[in-house]
Design a protein around this motif. Structure first.
Motif, mmCIF file in Angstrom:
data_model
loop_
_atom_site.group_PDB
_atom_site.id
_atom_site.type_symbol
_atom_site.label_atom_id
_atom_site.label_comp_id
_atom_site.label_asym_id
_atom_site.label_seq_id
_atom_site.Cartn_x
_atom_site.Cartn_y
_atom_site.Cartn_z
ATOM 1 N N GLY A 96 -69.837 21.706 -25.111
ATOM 2 C CA GLY A 96 -69.249 21.646 -26.439
ATOM 3 C C GLY A 96 -68.897 23.011 -26.998
ATOM 4 N N SER A 97 -69.336 24.079 -26.336
ATOM 5 C CA SER A 97 -68.990 25.424 -26.811
ATOM 6 C C SER A 97 -67.574 25.773 -26.394
ATOM 7 C CB SER A 97 -69.966 26.461 -26.248
ATOM 8 O OG SER A 97 -69.720 26.660 -24.863
ATOM 9 N N GLN A 98 -67.059 26.862 -26.922
ATOM 10 C CA GLN A 98 -65.702 27.301 -26.613
ATOM 11 C C GLN A 98 -65.509 27.534 -25.115
ATOM 12 O OE1 GLN A 98 -63.177 27.396 -28.971
ATOM 13 N NE2 GLN A 98 -61.951 27.580 -27.127
ATOM 14 N N ALA A 99 -66.566 27.856 -24.405
ATOM 15 C CA ALA A 99 -66.467 28.092 -22.962
ATOM 16 C C ALA A 99 -66.029 26.843 -22.211
ATOM 17 C CB ALA A 99 -67.801 28.573 -22.409
ATOM 18 N N HIS A 100 -66.277 25.693 -22.796
ATOM 19 C CA HIS A 100 -65.939 24.440 -22.134
ATOM 20 C C HIS A 100 -64.690 23.789 -22.723
ATOM 21 C CE1 HIS A 100 -69.557 24.526 -19.720
ATOM 22 N NE2 HIS A 100 -70.211 24.919 -20.805
ATOM 23 N N ALA A 101 -63.921 24.536 -23.504
ATOM 24 C CA ALA A 101 -62.697 23.988 -24.091
ATOM 25 C C ALA A 101 -61.708 23.621 -22.989
ATOM 26 C CB ALA A 101 -62.067 24.992 -25.049
ATOM 27 N N GLU A 102 -60.991 22.567 -23.211
ATOM 28 C CA GLU A 102 -60.064 22.037 -22.209
ATOM 29 C C GLU A 102 -59.028 23.053 -21.741
ATOM 30 O OE1 GLU A 102 -56.714 18.612 -22.243
ATOM 31 O OE2 GLU A 102 -58.712 18.004 -22.933
ATOM 32 N N ASN A 103 -58.572 23.915 -22.650
ATOM 33 C CA ASN A 103 -57.529 24.878 -22.260
ATOM 34 C C ASN A 103 -58.071 26.288 -22.037
ATOM 35 O OD1 ASN A 103 -58.005 25.478 -24.949
ATOM 36 N ND2 ASN A 103 -55.872 25.993 -25.373
ATOM 37 N N GLY A 104 -59.388 26.448 -21.923
ATOM 38 C CA GLY A 104 -59.958 27.768 -21.678
ATOM 39 C C GLY A 104 -60.365 28.463 -22.963
ATOM 40 N N ALA A 105 -60.546 29.772 -22.863
ATOM 41 C CA ALA A 105 -61.027 30.537 -24.013
ATOM 42 C C ALA A 105 -60.531 31.975 -23.929
ATOM 43 C CB ALA A 105 -62.554 30.532 -24.059
ATOM 44 N N THR A 106 -60.513 32.616 -25.067
ATOM 45 C CA THR A 106 -60.272 34.047 -25.142
ATOM 46 C C THR A 106 -61.593 34.700 -25.500
ATOM 47 O OG1 THR A 106 -57.947 33.870 -25.738
ATOM 48 C CG2 THR A 106 -59.076 35.879 -26.420
ATOM 49 N N ASP A 107 -61.885 35.787 -24.822
ATOM 50 C CA ASP A 107 -63.085 36.580 -25.053
ATOM 51 C C ASP A 107 -62.610 37.853 -25.745
ATOM 52 O OD1 ASP A 107 -64.895 38.740 -24.522
ATOM 53 O OD2 ASP A 107 -65.576 37.839 -22.659
ATOM 54 N N LEU A 108 -63.056 38.076 -26.973
ATOM 55 C CA LEU A 108 -62.775 39.318 -27.696
ATOM 56 C C LEU A 108 -64.045 40.150 -27.656
ATOM 57 C CD1 LEU A 108 -60.797 37.991 -30.800
ATOM 58 C CD2 LEU A 108 -59.880 39.019 -28.700
ATOM 59 N N ALA A 109 -63.954 41.327 -27.039
ATOM 60 C CA ALA A 109 -65.157 42.102 -26.725
ATOM 61 C C ALA A 109 -65.076 43.527 -27.225
ATOM 62 C CB ALA A 109 -65.366 42.116 -25.209
ATOM 63 N N ILE A 110 -66.235 44.062 -27.578
ATOM 64 C CA ILE A 110 -66.359 45.486 -27.884
ATOM 65 C C ILE A 110 -67.302 46.108 -26.861
ATOM 66 C CG2 ILE A 110 -65.884 45.200 -30.341
ATOM 67 C CD1 ILE A 110 -68.908 45.538 -30.844
ATOM 68 N N PHE A 111 -67.026 47.353 -26.532
ATOM 69 C CA PHE A 111 -67.876 48.123 -25.626
ATOM 70 C C PHE A 111 -68.444 49.279 -26.420
ATOM 71 C CE2 PHE A 111 -65.213 45.548 -23.087
ATOM 72 C CZ PHE A 111 -66.022 45.166 -22.034
ATOM 73 N N TYR A 112 -69.773 49.384 -26.423
ATOM 74 C CA TYR A 112 -70.431 50.303 -27.350
ATOM 75 C C TYR A 112 -71.118 51.485 -26.682
ATOM 76 C CZ TYR A 112 -74.697 47.727 -26.181
ATOM 77 O OH TYR A 112 -75.751 47.139 -25.526
ATOM 78 N N ASP A 113 -71.123 51.533 -25.357
ATOM 79 C CA ASP A 113 -71.728 52.667 -24.669
ATOM 80 C C ASP A 113 -71.046 52.839 -23.325
ATOM 81 O OD1 ASP A 113 -73.403 54.849 -24.280
ATOM 82 O OD2 ASP A 113 -75.265 53.722 -24.584
ATOM 83 N N ARG A 114 -71.509 53.811 -22.543
ATOM 84 C CA ARG A 114 -70.881 54.180 -21.275
ATOM 85 C C ARG A 114 -71.337 53.309 -20.104
ATOM 86 N NH1 ARG A 114 -69.905 59.939 -20.325
ATOM 87 N NH2 ARG A 114 -70.920 59.440 -18.375
ATOM 88 N N ASN A 115 -70.700 53.577 -18.951
ATOM 89 C CA ASN A 115 -71.099 53.007 -17.654
ATOM 90 C C ASN A 115 -70.911 51.497 -17.555
ATOM 91 O OD1 ASN A 115 -71.841 55.588 -16.747
ATOM 92 N ND2 ASN A 115 -73.809 55.382 -17.779
ATOM 93 N N ASN A 116 -69.779 51.008 -18.045
ATOM 94 C CA ASN A 116 -69.449 49.599 -17.951
ATOM 95 C C ASN A 116 -68.609 49.358 -16.698
ATOM 96 O OD1 ASN A 116 -70.490 48.842 -20.674
ATOM 97 N ND2 ASN A 116 -68.984 50.368 -21.251
ATOM 98 N N LEU A 117 -68.826 48.231 -16.069
ATOM 99 C CA LEU A 117 -68.066 47.856 -14.891
ATOM 100 C C LEU A 117 -67.846 46.348 -14.952
ATOM 101 C CD1 LEU A 117 -66.790 48.837 -12.240
ATOM 102 C CD2 LEU A 117 -68.974 48.300 -11.122
ATOM 103 N N LEU A 118 -66.593 45.952 -14.995
ATOM 104 C CA LEU A 118 -66.257 44.540 -15.168
ATOM 105 C C LEU A 118 -66.130 43.841 -13.822
ATOM 106 C CD1 LEU A 118 -63.708 44.961 -18.091
ATOM 107 C CD2 LEU A 118 -66.169 44.539 -18.196
ATOM 108 N N LEU A 119 -67.279 43.601 -13.225
ATOM 109 C CA LEU A 119 -67.373 42.963 -11.927
ATOM 110 C C LEU A 119 -68.331 41.781 -12.046
ATOM 111 C CD1 LEU A 119 -66.692 42.976 -8.903
ATOM 112 C CD2 LEU A 119 -68.615 44.540 -8.567
ATOM 113 N N ASN A 120 -67.820 40.589 -11.754
ATOM 114 C CA ASN A 120 -68.601 39.367 -11.839
ATOM 115 C C ASN A 120 -68.829 38.865 -10.421
ATOM 116 O OD1 ASN A 120 -68.970 36.456 -11.802
ATOM 117 N ND2 ASN A 120 -68.567 36.494 -13.997
ATOM 118 N N GLY A 121 -70.066 38.590 -10.080
ATOM 119 C CA GLY A 121 -70.408 38.162 -8.729
ATOM 120 C C GLY A 121 -69.736 36.879 -8.285
#
Length: 170
Positions: free
Chosen positions: A103-128
């Motif tokens: 029932g959350s936005q993650a399960h919406a029929e047409n998908g979702a938009t993720d609006l994100a902030i990054f607040y410190d260093r050493n981020n890597l956008l890699l999902n297993g």
């Protein structure tokens, strides 16, 4: 480019429960389509979530912004102050391992938009599960990053239940 782009446009990003707000300038020069797509649907708000994979990221899932481009000013190594948009198909975000409630936005029929902030260093956008997850950098935090970073760390340490992340025109 948007006619309004000659004058910088700003948004506010607020952790509602913690009462912390920062201000970000839209990057109309390098991400005009993404900046305009977000601007046109503001305000947006969703449950605040501290990212599992990226390290120093707090985000909200909102209804899918279909006018946003798939890739514009993308990165997989966001820096402190980056504000990113991620566009997800339903199959990309609804994996039960991610912990989103039915029932959350993650399960919406047409998908979702993720609006994100990054607040410190050493981020890597890699999902297993899916590999690299590039985000469109559409804004940069210009005011209030230290206080927001402290609140985001508190979110990580003490939990985010009940916290809301709100994006609005400044």
């Amino acid at each position: 480019m948007n006619k309004e782009a000659a004058v910088p446009r700003y948004i506010t990003i607020t952790l509602e429960q913690r009462g912390v707000t920062c201000r970000a300038r839209l990057l109309d020069d390098v991400a005009p389509a993404t900046s305009t797509a977000v601007w046109d649907v503001l305000p947006q708000s969703g449950d605040a979530v501290h990212a599992k994979f990226a390290r120093n990221e707090v985000y909200a899932l909102v209804p899918r912004i279909t006018s946003a481009p798939r890739r514009e000013n993308p990165t997989v190594t966001p820096i402190p102050g980056d504000v990113c948009l991620f566009d997800f198909e339903p199959w990309e975000i609804g994996n039960p391992a991610y912990g989103y409630e039915q029932g959350s936005q993650a399960h919406a029929e047409n998908g979702a938009t993720d609006l994100a902030i990054f607040y410190d260093r050493n981020n890597l956008l890699l999902n297993g599960d899916v590999g690299w997850v590039p985000g469109n950098v559409f804004a940069t935090i210009t005011d209030g990053l230290p206080a927001m970073a402290e609140a985001c760390n508190d979110l990580w340490r003490n939990g985010f239940v009940g916290e809301r992340l709100t994006y609005a025109r400044a």
